[in-house]
Design a protein around this motif. Structure first.
Motif, short mmCIF file in Angstrom:
data_model
loop_
_atom_site.label_atom_id
_atom_site.label_comp_id
_atom_site.label_asym_id
_atom_site.label_seq_id
_atom_site.Cartn_x
_atom_site.Cartn_y
_atom_site.Cartn_z
N UNK A 85 66.56 6.07 79.70
CA UNK A 85 65.07 5.64 79.28
C UNK A 85 65.49 5.44 77.54
N UNK A 86 64.67 4.39 77.40
CA UNK A 86 64.69 4.19 75.78
C UNK A 86 63.51 4.09 75.10
N UNK A 87 62.60 4.58 75.86
CA UNK A 87 60.95 4.68 75.43
C UNK A 87 60.31 5.87 76.18
N UNK A 88 59.26 6.32 75.68
CA UNK A 88 58.53 7.24 76.45
C UNK A 88 56.85 6.92 75.82
N UNK A 89 56.19 7.14 76.91
CA UNK A 89 54.61 6.98 76.36
C UNK A 89 54.12 8.37 76.16
N UNK A 90 53.49 8.70 74.91
CA UNK A 90 52.95 10.08 74.61
C UNK A 90 51.29 9.68 74.90
N UNK A 91 50.53 10.72 75.68
CA UNK A 91 49.48 10.41 76.20
C UNK A 91 48.48 11.69 75.70
N UNK A 92 47.78 11.46 74.53
CA UNK A 92 46.98 12.51 74.06
C UNK A 92 45.55 12.07 75.01
N UNK A 93 44.59 13.01 75.25
CA UNK A 93 43.57 12.84 76.06
C UNK A 93 42.43 13.17 75.46
N UNK A 94 41.34 12.25 75.37
CA UNK A 94 39.88 12.81 75.27
C UNK A 94 39.09 12.81 76.58
N UNK A 95 37.94 13.74 76.39
CA UNK A 95 37.37 13.88 77.71
C UNK A 95 36.06 13.62 77.33
N UNK A 96 35.17 12.94 78.31
CA UNK A 96 33.68 12.81 78.45
C UNK A 96 33.21 13.55 79.78
N UNK A 97 32.18 13.82 79.53
CA UNK A 97 31.46 14.71 80.78
C UNK A 97 31.11 13.83 82.01
N UNK A 98 30.63 12.70 81.84
CA UNK A 98 30.42 11.78 82.99
C UNK A 98 30.59 10.18 82.66
N UNK A 99 30.51 9.50 83.52
CA UNK A 99 30.56 8.13 83.19
C UNK A 99 29.43 7.50 82.60
N UNK A 100 28.48 8.13 82.01
CA UNK A 100 27.40 7.89 81.35
C UNK A 100 27.33 8.52 80.05
N UNK A 101 28.08 9.22 79.75
CA UNK A 101 28.00 10.21 78.72
C UNK A 101 28.87 9.59 77.41
N UNK A 102 28.29 9.51 76.24
CA UNK A 102 28.66 8.69 75.14
C UNK A 102 29.70 9.66 74.01
N UNK A 103 29.97 10.88 74.15
CA UNK A 103 30.74 11.49 73.47
C UNK A 103 32.06 11.82 73.89
N UNK A 104 33.13 11.66 72.99
CA UNK A 104 34.42 11.85 73.33
C UNK A 104 34.81 13.23 72.93
N UNK A 105 35.39 14.25 73.64
CA UNK A 105 35.76 15.60 72.98
C UNK A 105 37.36 15.32 73.04
#
Length: 352
Positions: free
Chosen positions: A68-88
Motif C-alpha cells: 500500500x502506498x496510500x491510506x485513508x484517514x477517516x474522522x467521523x462526525x455524528x448526527x442524531x437523525x437524517x433530518x437533524x442539522x447539527x454535526x458533533x
C-alpha cells in the motif's frame, strides 16, 4: 574537391550523427523514466479504520507488506437523525483516531513510513441510516446544517494542510444534500482551497457520481465503487472482468467529459456468497462465508481496471489497525485481512 575538405565533412557528419543519436536515446530514456514514475503514482490504498488508541509501527508494517502506498484517514462526525442539522465531532468520547489529535498522530507515523494520505471526514447517522438521505425540512435547518458541516470540513482541512496530506475528500455519499444545495458545495470547495493546497475530491456513491455538478472544481472524480458485476454465487475472475465492461465504458466517458481521472474513494467485496451482486450490502442478511468469491471479485477488478490510463487507483474497504486479530477464515465482512484475498491485494499492489 580537396581530400582535407572531404575528411572535414566526414568528421562533421559523424559527430552530428552521434549527437542526434545520443539526444534521441536520452529523450527515450527520459520518456521511459516518466512513464515509470507515472506507474508508481497509481494509488494503491486502504481505508484505515480508526482505533481507540495510538497508531504504532507494528500496525503500519502490514500496510507496507501488502504494497500500500496510500491510506485513508477517516474522522467521523455524528448526527442524531437524517433530518437533524447539527454535526458533533472531535469529542473526547470518540475514538482517538477520529479526533484532530489522533488524526495528526496517524498521519505523521504513516508519512514517516512513506505512505501517503487521503483525509476523508465522514458523517455517521446514529441509527445507521444511509447518509445519502440526509435532508432538512426547512430553510433554517438547511442553513444550520451548512454551517455545521462547513466547520466540520474546514477544521479537518486545516489539519490536512498543516500535516501536508496529499488528498482531501470534502464529503462522502451525501446525494440529497448536494441535490438541494449545489451552490453551497461550490462555495465550500472555494473555502477549503483557501486553507488547503493539496488535491481535492468527493466520494460519490456508484449510482450518484454521474449527477455531481461540481467535478470541474475538484481534482479527482471520487467514486465509492460498489457496482454490481456478477449474479453468481461464486463469481469467476473472468465473470467479474466481463461484469466491469459496461461500467468501464461509463467511467471512462465521465472521465473524458470532465477531464479528470477516476479515483475509487472506496472499493471492495465481502467474503460471502454473491459478493459481486450487491457489493454495497453490509447488513446481516448475507451471513455465509465465501472466501473464493471475495478473492475472485478483487482479482477481476484489478485485472479489469488497474492499468487503465483514466483510472487513478483506489482505496480498499476496509483495513483494521490490529491486523493479527481481525478478518480470518471465518469472517464474512469486507476486510481482506488474514484471508486468501489479502494475497490477491498484495500481488497487485506490490507490482505497481
Amino acid at each position: 574537391m580537396p581530400k582535407m575538405m572531404l575528411l572535414y565533412r566526414f568528421v562533421v557528419c559523424f559527430f552530428l550523427f552521434f549527437f542526434i543519436t545520443a539526444c534521441a536515446q536520452k529523450k527515450d530514456a527520459s520518456k521511459a523514466k516518466v512513464m515509470k514514475e507515472e506507474k508508481v503514482l497509481k494509488i494503491n490504498g486502504v481505508s484505515l479504520v480508526a482505533s481507540g488508541d495510538t497508531l504504532l509501527q507494528q500496525n503500519v508494517m502490514p500496510l507496507k507488506e501488502i504494497g500500500a502506498n496510500y491510506a485513508t484517514i477517516m474522522p467521523f462526525g455524528f448526527i442524531k437523525s437524517l433530518d437533524h442539522p447539527e454535526i458533533i465531532y472531535n469529542q473526547q468520547r470518540q475514538w482517538f483516531g477520529e479526533t484532530t489529535v489522533g488524526v495528526r498522530q496517524y498521519v505523521e507515523l504513516l508519512h514517516k513510513n512513506e505512505i501517503n494520505i487521503m483525509m476523508k471526514p465522514q458523517i455517521w447517522v446514529w441509527n445507521g441510516e444511509f447518509t445519502g438521505l440526509v435532508e432538512m425540512a426547512s430553510e433554517a435547518e438547511w442553513l444550520q446544517l451548512e454551517d455545521s458541516y462547513r466547520n466540520f470540513i474546514l477544521d479537518f482541512a486545516k489539519v490536512a494542510e498543516e500535516e501536508k496530506v496529499e488528498i482531501f475528500c470534502i464529503g462522502t455519499e451525501l446525494e440529497k444534500f448536494i441535490e438541494h444545495r449545489p451552490e453551497y458545495w461550490r462555495t465550500l470547495i472555494a473555502e477549503v482551497r483557501n486553507v488547503y493546497k493539496g488535491k481535492l475530491t468527493y466520494a460519490a456513491n456508484w449510482d450518484e457520481y454521474k449527477r455531481i455538478p461540481f467535478w470541474d472544481a475538484l481534482d479527482f472524480i471520487g467514486v465509492d465503487a460498489y457496482f454490481p458485476v456478477s449474479e453468481s454465487q461464486t463469481p469467476t475472475i473472468d465473470e467479474v472482468k466481463t461484469g466491469w465492461e459496461r461500467w468501464k465504458v461509463e467511467l471512462k466517458s465521465v472521465s473524458e467529459k470532465e477531464n479528470k481521472k477516476i479515483l475509487f474513494a472506496e472499493y471492495g467485496y465481502r467474503s460471502v456468497d454473491f459478493s459481486g451482486k450487491e457489493p454495497w450490502k453490509s447488513d446481516r442478511s448475507m451471513n455465509s462465508v465465501n472466501l473464493e468469491a471475495q478473492s475472485n471479485s478483487l482479482e477481476g477488478l484489478y485485472k479489469a481496471l488497474w492499468q487503465e490510463d483514466w483510472f487513478a487507483g483506489g482505496f480498499l474497504w476496509k483495513w483494521f489497525i490490529e491486523h493479527k486479530s481481525v478478518g480470518g477464515l471465518e469472517n464474512n465482512q469486507f476486510t481482506p485481512q488474514n484471508k486468501p484475498a489479502q494475497k490477491v491485494v498484495t500481488a497487485f499492489y506490490s507490482q505497481q
